[in-house]
Design a protein around this motif. Sequence first.
Motif, mmCIF file in Angstrom:
data_model
loop_
_atom_site.group_PDB
_atom_site.id
_atom_site.type_symbol
_atom_site.label_atom_id
_atom_site.label_comp_id
_atom_site.label_asym_id
_atom_site.label_seq_id
_atom_site.Cartn_x
_atom_site.Cartn_y
_atom_site.Cartn_z
ATOM 1 N N MET A 1 0.831 -1.199 0.000
ATOM 2 C CA MET A 1 0.000 0.000 0.000
ATOM 3 C C MET A 1 0.869 1.253 0.000
ATOM 4 O O MET A 1 0.479 2.257 -0.561
ATOM 5 N N PHE A 4 1.638 2.312 -3.465
ATOM 6 C CA PHE A 4 0.466 2.932 -4.082
ATOM 7 C C PHE A 4 0.316 4.380 -3.615
ATOM 8 O O PHE A 4 0.052 5.276 -4.416
ATOM 9 N N ARG A 5 0.489 4.605 -2.340
ATOM 10 C CA ARG A 5 0.372 5.964 -1.800
ATOM 11 C C ARG A 5 1.471 6.870 -2.346
ATOM 12 O O ARG A 5 1.212 8.037 -2.661
ATOM 13 N N LEU A 90 -7.885 8.863 -4.033
ATOM 14 C CA LEU A 90 -7.459 7.506 -3.693
ATOM 15 C C LEU A 90 -6.461 7.496 -2.538
ATOM 16 O O LEU A 90 -6.485 6.577 -1.706
ATOM 17 N N SER A 94 -7.312 5.527 0.778
ATOM 18 C CA SER A 94 -6.420 4.458 1.241
ATOM 19 C C SER A 94 -6.076 4.631 2.720
ATOM 20 O O SER A 94 -5.922 3.649 3.440
ATOM 21 N N CYS A 97 -9.498 4.008 4.764
ATOM 22 C CA CYS A 97 -9.867 2.584 4.757
ATOM 23 C C CYS A 97 -8.753 1.697 5.294
ATOM 24 O O CYS A 97 -8.828 0.476 5.197
ATOM 25 N N GLY A 99 -5.934 0.910 4.170
ATOM 26 C CA GLY A 99 -5.303 0.052 3.176
ATOM 27 C C GLY A 99 -6.134 -1.131 2.718
ATOM 28 O O GLY A 99 -5.656 -1.952 1.932
ATOM 29 N N ASP A 100 -7.363 -1.255 3.184
ATOM 30 C CA ASP A 100 -8.245 -2.350 2.765
ATOM 31 C C ASP A 100 -8.736 -2.078 1.344
ATOM 32 O O ASP A 100 -9.605 -1.241 1.126
ATOM 33 N N VAL A 101 -8.171 -2.786 0.374
ATOM 34 C CA VAL A 101 -8.452 -2.507 -1.037
ATOM 35 C C VAL A 101 -9.929 -2.698 -1.363
ATOM 36 O O VAL A 101 -10.521 -1.914 -2.108
ATOM 37 N N ARG A 102 -10.546 -3.727 -0.817
ATOM 38 C CA ARG A 102 -11.985 -3.943 -1.054
ATOM 39 C C ARG A 102 -12.793 -2.736 -0.571
ATOM 40 O O ARG A 102 -13.673 -2.256 -1.271
ATOM 41 N N ILE A 104 -11.660 0.297 -0.202
ATOM 42 C CA ILE A 104 -11.336 1.431 -1.077
ATOM 43 C C ILE A 104 -12.184 1.371 -2.337
ATOM 44 O O ILE A 104 -12.739 2.389 -2.785
ATOM 45 N N LEU A 105 -12.306 0.196 -2.925
ATOM 46 C CA LEU A 105 -13.015 0.069 -4.198
ATOM 47 C C LEU A 105 -14.528 0.176 -4.076
ATOM 48 O O LEU A 105 -15.168 0.809 -4.903
#
Length: 107
Positions: A1, A4-5, A90, A94, A97, A99-102, A104-105
Amino acid sequence: MILFRIWCVLSFVALSVYTAPVFMADPNLFPPFFGAIQAGGWQGQFNFDFMFMLTLSGLWVGWRHRWTAGGSALALLAFLGGAGFLSVYLLVQSVRCRGDVRQILVG
């Protein structure tokens, strides 16, 4: 994560550095953008394709916020702000949330 950040921050900074002088030289984006689409050719094709990517971004942000008034405003910002908006959005999501991708989406 963390990567990504970092990507979100770097893309926002790079886009801002590039956009600022372009905007200062010609603040009216819409005539050249739609003019290239109207003229045809590869620049117009790219702009047309990009417009649909902006639309998908706006639809996703609006949907993620259940089309509330705030979500609709964010959707408009996503459409008009492009990667500049989405990189900040995003990054914030991030963190919110954890870092929980689900999360986030889908929100």
